[in-house]
Motif scaffolding. Structure first.
Motif, short mmCIF file in Angstrom:
data_model
loop_
_atom_site.label_atom_id
_atom_site.label_comp_id
_atom_site.label_asym_id
_atom_site.label_seq_id
_atom_site.Cartn_x
_atom_site.Cartn_y
_atom_site.Cartn_z
N LEU A 169 30.37 0.72 -20.32
CA LEU A 169 29.29 1.48 -19.68
C LEU A 169 29.78 2.85 -19.24
CD1 LEU A 169 27.65 -1.22 -17.37
CD2 LEU A 169 27.06 -0.61 -19.72
N ASN A 170 28.84 3.74 -18.99
CA ASN A 170 29.14 4.99 -18.32
C ASN A 170 28.04 5.25 -17.30
OD1 ASN A 170 26.92 6.34 -19.59
ND2 ASN A 170 28.19 6.81 -21.36
N ASP A 171 28.21 6.32 -16.51
CA ASP A 171 27.21 6.64 -15.48
C ASP A 171 26.50 7.94 -15.80
OD1 ASP A 171 29.39 8.25 -15.09
OD2 ASP A 171 29.63 7.82 -12.95
N ASP A 172 26.31 8.18 -17.09
CA ASP A 172 25.66 9.41 -17.52
C ASP A 172 24.19 9.16 -17.83
OD1 ASP A 172 27.97 10.73 -17.17
OD2 ASP A 172 28.48 10.93 -19.29
N GLY A 173 23.38 9.15 -16.79
CA GLY A 173 21.94 9.01 -16.94
C GLY A 173 21.24 10.30 -16.56
N GLN A 174 20.28 10.18 -15.65
CA GLN A 174 19.55 11.35 -15.15
C GLN A 174 19.96 11.60 -13.70
OE1 GLN A 174 15.29 11.60 -16.21
NE2 GLN A 174 15.60 9.75 -17.43
N GLY A 175 20.41 12.81 -13.41
CA GLY A 175 20.89 13.11 -12.07
C GLY A 175 20.40 14.45 -11.55
N HIS A 176 21.01 14.89 -10.44
CA HIS A 176 20.69 16.15 -9.77
C HIS A 176 19.19 16.28 -9.50
CE1 HIS A 176 24.57 18.26 -11.46
NE2 HIS A 176 24.80 17.02 -11.03
N PRO A 177 18.55 15.30 -8.88
CA PRO A 177 17.09 15.35 -8.71
C PRO A 177 16.63 16.45 -7.76
CG PRO A 177 18.02 13.58 -7.38
CD PRO A 177 19.14 14.11 -8.22
N THR A 178 15.57 17.12 -8.14
CA THR A 178 14.93 18.13 -7.29
C THR A 178 13.42 18.00 -7.45
OG1 THR A 178 16.76 19.69 -7.56
CG2 THR A 178 14.68 20.59 -6.79
N VAL A 179 12.70 18.06 -6.34
CA VAL A 179 11.24 17.98 -6.37
C VAL A 179 10.66 19.34 -5.99
CG1 VAL A 179 9.20 16.95 -5.30
CG2 VAL A 179 11.16 15.52 -5.89
N ALA A 226 4.80 12.99 -4.26
CA ALA A 226 5.90 13.07 -3.30
C ALA A 226 5.55 12.48 -1.94
CB ALA A 226 6.35 14.52 -3.14
N ASP A 227 4.26 12.38 -1.60
CA ASP A 227 3.85 11.88 -0.29
C ASP A 227 3.49 10.39 -0.29
OD1 ASP A 227 4.10 14.40 0.95
OD2 ASP A 227 2.15 15.01 0.16
N ALA A 228 3.62 9.74 -1.43
CA ALA A 228 3.27 8.32 -1.52
C ALA A 228 4.29 7.45 -0.80
CB ALA A 228 3.17 7.90 -2.98
N ARG A 229 3.90 6.22 -0.50
CA ARG A 229 4.81 5.29 0.15
C ARG A 229 6.07 5.10 -0.70
NH1 ARG A 229 4.01 1.34 4.03
NH2 ARG A 229 1.76 1.78 3.99
N ASN A 230 5.89 5.00 -2.01
CA ASN A 230 7.00 5.02 -2.95
C ASN A 230 6.73 6.15 -3.93
OD1 ASN A 230 8.96 4.72 -4.90
ND2 ASN A 230 8.33 2.69 -5.56
N PRO A 231 7.35 7.32 -3.72
CA PRO A 231 7.06 8.49 -4.55
C PRO A 231 7.39 8.29 -6.02
CG PRO A 231 8.25 9.10 -2.56
CD PRO A 231 8.31 7.62 -2.66
N LEU A 232 8.24 7.31 -6.34
CA LEU A 232 8.70 7.11 -7.71
C LEU A 232 7.97 5.97 -8.42
CD1 LEU A 232 12.54 7.39 -6.99
CD2 LEU A 232 10.99 9.23 -7.70
N ALA A 233 6.95 5.42 -7.78
CA ALA A 233 6.31 4.20 -8.27
C ALA A 233 5.73 4.34 -9.67
CB ALA A 233 5.22 3.75 -7.30
N LYS A 234 5.25 5.52 -10.04
CA LYS A 234 4.59 5.69 -11.34
C LYS A 234 5.56 6.01 -12.47
CE LYS A 234 0.19 7.18 -9.31
NZ LYS A 234 -0.84 8.25 -9.25
N LEU A 235 6.85 6.15 -12.14
CA LEU A 235 7.85 6.46 -13.17
C LEU A 235 8.43 5.17 -13.76
CD1 LEU A 235 9.83 9.42 -11.57
CD2 LEU A 235 7.81 9.49 -13.03
#
Length: 534
Positions: A152-162, A193-202
């Motif tokens: 495995l490696n840890d190269d996914g999606q990073g550096h998140p900014t909204v 971004a204001d939802a209880r879980n902002p990432l729920a739809k991803l």
């Protein structure tokens, strides 16, 4: 992390130490210049750095706990199932925070990244200025359900900014397998971004790859340790190879490769014929968009105040990988291995000894729709990206905060580094710069008088509370009075995330640290501290 009081003597000693390649720490408290005689607003630390905790969420370093001898202890249970956090634990391994809010009420998006194992975006909220966080959700995991493995490696999606652009919320992520290469862009995801879980739809899981393609040169029945292929050069290994077999498209994870074969492979089933297709996950996943117009972005540094209600202008970091090709090239970072080895960086191989051949440039760009950006060119004043001086800001980290100061000027909280860090990630110090227009900047708190800085002399401290091996990602939220602020940032115990047990570290021969197998593996930790305007 210890907070140092500023003094002229300490500044002088620190400058000399840095000049000979020692990353001995300079003061951690900013020297506030004040606003007398027309000087811009500056900030100073007004409290102790506090390690943050996270309630709920994925596996953390502290729950078993993880050590340098067993850095993924408890990640999976005895039945091979990935575990969750049992309650409140230190907020790690997570870094590159992206935090907004008001007063003590904060909302954050974090790069969750267990070393060499997994990566995901995590959302959390805090109501006490970042000291304690409550897990809200996570998404875009790269190795979902996989237990730690050399494959495995840890190269996914990073550096998140909204960003909030024209009434919509966008989450931007860096796709690590192809990051910073010519033509690379950031991935864009719509969220609430204001939802209880902002990432729920991803998507809960979304792997990214190099988009490489090749064919097998012989028939293989999976699982197979060795898989012959026409060309492996465009694949990211350790990592995943997707092979077309009689059982369908199969994910095979391999630890290494030669020019014409993948080796150390596990997983998959079915038979693949000679000439069968082998590939990786795409650079841009299906149903996901990518930005246009940015120049090899490593991440978004900060957001400038809007000039109208529709467009957004950002500062971002362009990183050119392997820009310096030879050690004798003008302005190359030709730091000796013996110097880098003191902090656990570098490789004993000329010409660069594995330090930093990259070149980073802070630029600005404007968007009206969150997808298409217009690059405005480099900004000025945020260091010298070709200086080899030990006290020069050469590399700026792609995670910071722009604030509007009480006097109307702009303030930028940023992290940066130099050649002697052996890495272009810009983790040596957290500084502060000011500007009137967002284009021309002046560093106020730099290498010799930082807000916070690394301390690689390794004095005697409790391992579980030591966080000054790396520091970056300063996220600053102003208080209601505009004169106080909360800063959330990331820290490591050692410059290298996971040095091997027995490694001797330290730039001060009198306070060397030998990494113990049972020492806590504290890295990618979220921390907070209070700031006061002067």
């Amino acid at each position: 992390m210890r907070i140092y009081l500023a003094s002229k003597r300490r500044l002088a000693v620190s400058a000399v130490a840095l000049a000979v390649g020692s990353a001995l720490l300079v003061p951690a408290t900013a020297m506030a210049a004040g606003r007398h005689h027309g000087q811009p607003t500056t900030w100073t630390l007004s409290g102790q750095v506090t390690p943050a905790t996270l309630k709920g969420g994925p596996w953390t370093l502290g729950q078993t706990p993880a050590t340098y001898g067993s850095p993924t202890a408890g990640y999976c249970d005895a039945n091979g199932n990935v575990t969750r956090s049992p309650g409140s634990e230190l907020f790690q391994p997570a870094y590159f925070p992206n935090v907004t809010g008001s007063g003590q009420h904060l909302r954050g998006f974090f790069d969750y990244r267990p070393k060499d194992t997994d990566e995901a975006v995590l959302a959390a909220k805090s109501d006490d200025g970042g000291k304690t966080w409550t897990y809200q959700g996570q998404a875009l995991e790269s190795q979902k359900g996989q237990c730690p493995s050399p494959a495995l490696n840890d190269d996914g999606q990073g550096h998140p900014t909204v960003l909030h652009v024209n009434g919509k919320d966008f989450l931007y992520t860096l796709t690590r397998p192809t990051a910073d290469t010519p033509g690379s862009q950031l991935l864009v995801h719509r969220i609430d971004a204001d939802a209880r879980n902002p990432l729920a739809k991803l998507p809960s899981a979304q792997a990214v790859g190099t988009g490489a393609k090749t064919t097998l040169t012989a028939a293989v029945t999976l699982p197979a340790a060795t898989i012959p292929a026409a060309d492996t050069s465009a694949f990211e290994i350790p990592g995943t190879v997707r092979i077309q077999t009689s059982a369908g498209l199969q994910d095979v994870r391999c630890t290494d490769s030669t020019a014409t074969s993948f080796i150390g492979c596990t997983g998959g089933r079915g038979t693949a014929a000679s000439g069968a297709a082998a590939g990786t996950y795409p650079v841009v996943p299906a149903d996901t968009q990518a930005t246009t117009g940015l120049v090899s972005p490593d991440g978004i540094l900060g957001v400038l105040p809007a000039k109208d209600g529709r467009s957004v202008t950002v500062l971002y970091v362009e990183k050119q990988l392997d820009y310096f090709k030879t050690a004798d090239q003008a302005n190359a970072c030709a730091v000796p291995f013996a110097t880098l080895n003191k902090i656990g960086e570098g490789k004993n191989k000329a010409p660069y000894y594995g330090n930093n051949e990259d070149r980073s440039t802070v630029r600005s760009a404007t968007t009206r729709d969150g997808i298409h950006f217009t690059d405005n060119g480099p900004v000025s004043g945020l260091g010298d990206n070709e200086s080899t001086s030990a006290t020069a800001t050469r590399f700026v980290s792609p995670s910071g905060t722009v604030v509007k100061n009480p006097d109307g000027t702009l303030g930028l909280f940023y992290a940066a580094g130099n050649c002697y860090d052996g890495d272009s990630d810009g983790f040596h110090y957290i500084g502060y710069a000011t500007s009137k227009d967002g284009v021309n900047w002046k560093i106020v708190d730099g290498f010799t008088n930082p807000l916070l800085s690394v301390d690689t002399s390794f004095p005697q401290t409790t391992p579980g509370l030591y966080y000054s091996g790396r520091i970056y990602g300063p996220q600053v939220v102003l208080g209601h009075d505009g004169k106080t602020a909360t800063m959330v940032f990331a820290g490591y115990r050692t410059p290298k995330p996971l040095p091997k047990p027995g490694t001797v570290l330290g730039t001060d021969p009198n306070t060397l640290y030998t990494v113990g197998a049972k020492d806590l593996a504290s890295y990618r930790s979220i921390l907070t501290v209070t700031l006061t305007a002067k």
